[in-house]
Structure formats: C-alpha cells, structure tokens
Design an enzyme around this catalytic site. Sequence first.
Site, mmCIF file in Angstrom:
data_model
loop_
_atom_site.group_PDB
_atom_site.id
_atom_site.type_symbol
_atom_site.label_atom_id
_atom_site.label_comp_id
_atom_site.label_asym_id
_atom_site.label_seq_id
_atom_site.Cartn_x
_atom_site.Cartn_y
_atom_site.Cartn_z
ATOM 1 N N CYS A 2 27.275 -54.214 12.023
ATOM 2 C CA CYS A 2 28.038 -53.108 12.625
ATOM 3 C C CYS A 2 27.123 -51.930 12.949
ATOM 4 O O CYS A 2 25.999 -51.823 12.440
ATOM 5 C CB CYS A 2 29.209 -52.708 11.726
ATOM 6 S SG CYS A 2 28.888 -51.368 10.582
ATOM 7 N N HIS A 95 33.756 -44.505 6.635
ATOM 8 C CA HIS A 95 33.081 -43.218 6.850
ATOM 9 C C HIS A 95 34.055 -42.087 6.621
ATOM 10 O O HIS A 95 35.223 -42.188 6.987
ATOM 11 C CB HIS A 95 32.467 -43.136 8.259
ATOM 12 C CG HIS A 95 33.410 -43.473 9.374
ATOM 13 N ND1 HIS A 95 33.789 -44.768 9.670
ATOM 14 C CD2 HIS A 95 34.075 -42.680 10.245
ATOM 15 C CE1 HIS A 95 34.635 -44.759 10.687
ATOM 16 N NE2 HIS A 95 34.836 -43.501 11.057
HETATM 17 P P1 AMP Z 1 36.521 -43.337 13.646
HETATM 18 O O1 AMP Z 1 37.341 -43.157 14.888
HETATM 19 O O2 AMP Z 1 37.117 -42.680 12.431
HETATM 20 O O3 AMP Z 1 36.155 -44.773 13.416
HETATM 21 O O4 AMP Z 1 35.191 -42.517 13.889
HETATM 22 C C1 AMP Z 1 34.032 -43.062 14.417
HETATM 23 C C2 AMP Z 1 33.126 -41.896 14.696
HETATM 24 O O5 AMP Z 1 31.812 -42.390 14.864
HETATM 25 C C3 AMP Z 1 33.481 -41.128 15.976
HETATM 26 O O6 AMP Z 1 33.726 -39.762 15.651
HETATM 27 C C4 AMP Z 1 32.235 -41.311 16.844
HETATM 28 O O7 AMP Z 1 31.930 -40.152 17.607
HETATM 29 C C5 AMP Z 1 31.164 -41.607 15.813
HETATM 30 N N1 AMP Z 1 30.018 -42.382 16.286
HETATM 31 C C6 AMP Z 1 30.040 -43.562 16.960
HETATM 32 N N2 AMP Z 1 28.794 -43.996 17.170
HETATM 33 C C7 AMP Z 1 27.956 -43.082 16.621
HETATM 34 C C8 AMP Z 1 26.542 -42.953 16.512
HETATM 35 N N3 AMP Z 1 25.713 -43.896 17.034
HETATM 36 N N4 AMP Z 1 26.035 -41.879 15.886
HETATM 37 C C9 AMP Z 1 26.855 -40.947 15.359
HETATM 38 N N5 AMP Z 1 28.187 -41.004 15.414
HETATM 39 C C10 AMP Z 1 28.742 -42.039 16.040
HETATM 40 ZN ZN ZN Z 2 28.516 -51.733 8.488
#
Ligand code: AMP
Ligand code: ZN
Length: 118
Positions: A2, A95
């Site tokens: 992932c 996260h």
């Molecule tokens: P969620 O919708 O709770 O799964 O949040 C996923 C979060 O990951 C979103 O706020 C995205 O902006 C963030 N995100 C996705 N890819 C990256 C990345 N490569 N670096 C930093 N943040 C990311």
């Molecule tokens: Zn992972």
Amino acid sequence: MCIFCKIVDGEIPSNKVLENEKFLAFHDINPAAPIHILVIPKEHIESFQEADSQTIAEMTPFIQELCSKIGLDKNGYRLITNIGEDGGQEVKHLHIHVLGGGKLIWKHYQESDPHKNI
Ligand code: AMP
Ligand code: ZN
C-alpha cells in the site's frame, strides 16, 4: 504494497515530522487545515477497526509528543481516523489525521441528516 507502506519503506517520498521505531508522522499531501499531519503505524494495519489496543495505546504519547513539538498543544487540534467506506477511508492503512493551526469547522453531515438516518 500500500501507498503508506511505500512511504515507510522510503519508496515514496514524504515530508516527515516525527518518527520512532513504530510510528511515522508526515504532512498530508492535500492539507485540509493550516497544519495537517498523518500519523501511521509502520506495520500495515488496515484501519482502526483492525488495530490492537497496544498499538493505539502506544500511538497516544507519540501524537502528544508530535503536537507538543509543533506547538499544537497550546491552542488545540483535532484527531480523526476514517474507517471503511462510510467513514470515507481512501488509504487502507491506519492513519490518524492531526488537524490544527486555526479554528476548525465541525461539519460532518453535509449530505445527510444524522437524526433522520440513524
Ligand atoms: P483518508 O481519506 O482518511 O484515507 O485519508 C487519506 C489521506 O492521505 C488524504 O488526506 C490524502 O491527502 C493523503 N495522502 C494520500 N497520498 C499521500 C501521500 N503520498 N503523501 C501524503 N499524504 C497522502
Ligand atoms: Zn500499508
């Protein structure tokens, strides 16, 4: 693997704020507040629903240290973890969103009335 596991492995770059042997904090790529940091376990856990209590317990002082380090402890902040489809979880690796740096709005029900849909 992932996307957040790739960040842990260094395959994808991230803007790191704090790290220890178990957790990593880095800036969200698409911030929803003046400060928007993600805290993840280095181990792949799909979501809060799959997390064990020890992991969650150990995240607590890590997040507190992070928020003290960047000064969010003074005026406050918000923690959010999205879980599954209804929770709006896009990345399937646990996260915690750390949001702050300004007064935050509280608006989670823009498209549905929770009192009607329970
Ligand atoms: P969620 O919708 O709770 O799964 O949040 C996923 C979060 O990951 C979103 O706020 C995205 O902006 C963030 N995100 C996705 N890819 C990256 C990345 N490569 N670096 C930093 N943040 C990311
Ligand atoms: Zn992972």
